[in-house]
Design a protein around this motif. Sequence first.
Motif, PDB file in Angstrom:
ATOM      1  N   ASP A 241       0.798  -1.229   0.000  1.00  0.00           N
ATOM      2  CA  ASP A 241       0.000   0.000   0.000  1.00  0.00           C
ATOM      3  C   ASP A 241       0.831   1.280   0.000  1.00  0.00           C
ATOM      4  O   ASP A 241       0.331   2.326  -0.396  1.00  0.00           O
ATOM      5  N   ASP A 261      -4.240  -7.758  -9.180  1.00  0.00           N
ATOM      6  CA  ASP A 261      -4.777  -6.475  -8.728  1.00  0.00           C
ATOM      7  C   ASP A 261      -3.734  -5.619  -8.013  1.00  0.00           C
ATOM      8  O   ASP A 261      -3.817  -4.390  -8.060  1.00  0.00           O
ATOM      9  N   LEU A 264      -2.262  -3.986 -11.022  1.00  0.00           N
ATOM     10  CA  LEU A 264      -3.138  -3.232 -11.922  1.00  0.00           C
ATOM     11  C   LEU A 264      -3.937  -2.138 -11.226  1.00  0.00           C
ATOM     12  O   LEU A 264      -4.292  -1.139 -11.855  1.00  0.00           O
ATOM     13  N   ILE A 265      -4.210  -2.308  -9.927  1.00  0.00           N
ATOM     14  CA  ILE A 265      -4.941  -1.235  -9.226  1.00  0.00           C
ATOM     15  C   ILE A 265      -4.151   0.074  -9.289  1.00  0.00           C
ATOM     16  O   ILE A 265      -4.697   1.096  -9.705  1.00  0.00           O
ATOM     17  N   LYS A 268      -3.907   1.544 -13.048  1.00  0.00           N
ATOM     18  CA  LYS A 268      -5.181   1.980 -13.631  1.00  0.00           C
ATOM     19  C   LYS A 268      -5.814   3.108 -12.822  1.00  0.00           C
ATOM     20  O   LYS A 268      -6.660   3.831 -13.327  1.00  0.00           O
ATOM     21  N   THR A 269      -5.419   3.236 -11.568  1.00  0.00           N
ATOM     22  CA  THR A 269      -5.890   4.372 -10.766  1.00  0.00           C
ATOM     23  C   THR A 269      -5.190   5.647 -11.219  1.00  0.00           C
ATOM     24  O   THR A 269      -5.797   6.710 -11.327  1.00  0.00           O
TER      25      THR A 269
ATOM     26  N   GLY B 240     -11.453  -5.168  -9.401  1.00  0.00           N
ATOM     27  CA  GLY B 240     -10.734  -4.243  -8.529  1.00  0.00           C
ATOM     28  C   GLY B 240      -9.909  -3.216  -9.283  1.00  0.00           C
ATOM     29  O   GLY B 240      -9.805  -2.057  -8.872  1.00  0.00           O
ATOM     30  N   ASP B 241      -9.340  -3.621 -10.412  1.00  0.00           N
ATOM     31  CA  ASP B 241      -8.377  -2.719 -11.062  1.00  0.00           C
ATOM     32  C   ASP B 241      -9.021  -1.554 -11.799  1.00  0.00           C
ATOM     33  O   ASP B 241      -8.371  -0.546 -12.030  1.00  0.00           O
ATOM     34  N   TYR B 259     -10.017  -6.918   0.814  1.00  0.00           N
ATOM     35  CA  TYR B 259      -8.826  -7.150   1.661  1.00  0.00           C
ATOM     36  C   TYR B 259      -7.997  -5.874   1.736  1.00  0.00           C
ATOM     37  O   TYR B 259      -8.206  -4.926   0.967  1.00  0.00           O
ATOM     38  N   HIS B 260      -7.072  -5.901   2.680  1.00  0.00           N
ATOM     39  CA  HIS B 260      -6.250  -4.745   3.053  1.00  0.00           C
ATOM     40  C   HIS B 260      -5.686  -3.971   1.856  1.00  0.00           C
ATOM     41  O   HIS B 260      -6.002  -2.801   1.637  1.00  0.00           O
ATOM     42  N   ASP B 261      -4.855  -4.626   1.048  1.00  0.00           N
ATOM     43  CA  ASP B 261      -4.169  -3.889  -0.012  1.00  0.00           C
ATOM     44  C   ASP B 261      -5.113  -3.436  -1.123  1.00  0.00           C
ATOM     45  O   ASP B 261      -4.868  -2.422  -1.766  1.00  0.00           O
ATOM     46  N   GLN B 262      -6.181  -4.169  -1.347  1.00  0.00           N
ATOM     47  CA  GLN B 262      -7.134  -3.750  -2.383  1.00  0.00           C
ATOM     48  C   GLN B 262      -7.749  -2.400  -2.025  1.00  0.00           C
ATOM     49  O   GLN B 262      -8.052  -1.591  -2.896  1.00  0.00           O
ATOM     50  N   LEU B 264      -6.224  -0.241   0.422  1.00  0.00           N
ATOM     51  CA  LEU B 264      -5.221   0.757   0.795  1.00  0.00           C
ATOM     52  C   LEU B 264      -4.312   1.167  -0.361  1.00  0.00           C
ATOM     53  O   LEU B 264      -3.791   2.285  -0.370  1.00  0.00           O
ATOM     54  N   ILE B 265      -4.111   0.276  -1.347  1.00  0.00           N
ATOM     55  CA  ILE B 265      -3.278   0.676  -2.486  1.00  0.00           C
ATOM     56  C   ILE B 265      -3.878   1.892  -3.197  1.00  0.00           C
ATOM     57  O   ILE B 265      -3.193   2.892  -3.382  1.00  0.00           O
ATOM     58  N   PRO B 266      -5.163   1.860  -3.584  1.00  0.00           N
ATOM     59  CA  PRO B 266      -5.647   3.035  -4.323  1.00  0.00           C
ATOM     60  C   PRO B 266      -5.617   4.318  -3.498  1.00  0.00           C
ATOM     61  O   PRO B 266      -5.187   5.362  -3.991  1.00  0.00           O
TER      62      PRO B 266
END
Lengths: 329, 329
Positions: A241, A261, A264-265, A268-269, B240-241, B259-262, B264-266
């Motif tokens: 993160d 993901d 790619l998250i 793509k963000t 997600g992406d 989940y956490h990183d899905q 917190l990453i964005p």
Amino acid sequence: MGEPAGIGGEIALEAWRQRRTAGLSPFFIIDDPARLKTLAARLGIEVPVAEIAAPQATAEIFPDALPVLPLAQAVAGEPGRLDPANADAVIESIRCAVALARQGAAAAVVTNPIHKQILMEAGFRHLGHTEFLAELCATSDAPVMMLACAELRVVPVTVHLPLRRVPEALTTARIVEAGMTTAEALHRYFGIAKPRLAVAGLNPHAGEGGQLGSEDDAVIRPAVRALQEAGIEAFGPLPGDTMFHPAARRRYDAALCMYHDQALIPIKTIDFDGGVNVTLGLPIIRTSPDHGTALDIAGQGKASAASLLAALRMAAEMAAASRRPPAVP
Amino acid sequence: MGEPAGIGGEIALEAWRQRRTAGLSPFFIIDDPARLKTLAARLGIEVPVAEIAAPQATAEIFPDALPVLPLAQAVAGEPGRLDPANADAVIESIRCAVALARQGAAAAVVTNPIHKQILMEAGFRHLGHTEFLAELCATSDAPVMMLACAELRVVPVTVHLPLRRVPEALTTARIVEAGMTTAEALHRYFGIAKPRLAVAGLNPHAGEGGQLGSEDDAVIRPAVRALQEAGIEAFGPLPGDTMFHPAARRRYDAALCMYHDQALIPIKTIDFDGGVNVTLGLPIIRTSPDHGTALDIAGQGKASAASLLAALRMAAEMAAASRRPPAVP
């Protein structure tokens, strides 16, 4: 060509129209010239379509017309309507592009999106586009997928598998292989003398010293060490993160991610339209737009050509970099 | 107070200094006034520290001095050096803040980061900060964590567990519960009449119709349906992406992530410094800066107060929204 029922044709026409403003190198499309003429008329855009007999004609024709190397068969390609009868033409277009690139008659291959299911109904037996390219190139190594935009490059070590299969699929060897292929490609095709790889952890906080999972220390850390021992500036595992904000991105040339993901998250963000899919580890340069066939909007002139433009530009830049003397590490 | 060896003290001093430019509502800190005076002197910044006897004095004092409600014990708090002897004070500060908020003597609680391990060495037996708050509030429902910045709100349905445990931990009931709590909080504390929830898939491409995993259809889709049946504008599961770029974000008020990183990453990619951690499902308002104790830079005046400023502002906004008549759906 890609899937003729999808948006590939119209974004190719649009890319040619923007050839000057987008600063594109000459390209030709392997397709049915009649189909592209019909499509341009349907969209009400003026694109002179010029059938060519060989790739060598491209540079001269490109300023004034879109060069099209014809396929052996006609392609109907009604926008939005998949037809297994087109499968042979789709496959032939890919096969021909790869052959020309391997012969040196093309500097790179840019593939428009295909529709895997319709090809499979017609007997296509490959896991995907990239795997088919690897077979055509007779490469034994697994090709590596990289997504790149102006601000970020990411490489997912595992790609199209259910999330619950990721932990077991991740091995130290697989991470090292992906890292080596990535570093080599960044050097050869992107002119980076000493590529820096940021390696993501698998678990929250990269496992927090084992409290949130064991793979970060047991599987990923040894891979980072092995890459370092091979002379690559790799570091990690990093918490997923906190590695994609602008200041963090400045510390590396590519991020090695553990699953789809996670890679790619962030890209793509940051840049939804301008991302390019680059296949590393092939003997040819291959890029593609980072989107699908978009059947639902095909033939309506709504599709954005941004990703195809970026893919065309990146392919040309990679080709140019590979012709220059290699960057000194 | 948070962990006195961390950056909590200096970012609180800095937040008070920026009270006017940042448009902060009056706040008081539960801490040792002597420690904060020493810290201000060490950092060479001018912050008059005013010991108060009760929260009610805050509004009058705040424009001219930082109001500090003293703890029962002195706190040494050498920057960067954890000391289990401070554990009681850390816990007492949290306990006192929650009690004052529950009594209505404070409109909200903003917690500075704690260091869980050192508290555990001293006998702290809670999974984390949030779980401790839930116990102090005597809530039986599991509190829900939301991360929020100006452009995005995310709620991870599962949080601190190894990635390989995520698929089995995800249940339809858990997703529905998190969605209900989120929608209710968006309505009550954020003034959103009819909250829209985007629900992420678990697998790449949200499972691609079962080809890349079964949970999206078997576990998440029924949860989306249940939320809709409860009158909430929920939609998904989404890949997600492709759900975090600016155009996608305009379609929802919060993203429910698996989940956490899905989650917190964005948000950390978009706004690394300004994110706020909000705990939903408590009978009090609680926010906290979205970072840790940062022991490595404590006492050096390097820490950014941005996230604490955002947390203070958001707490005040939530308190104001909850006092207004509810938004009409």
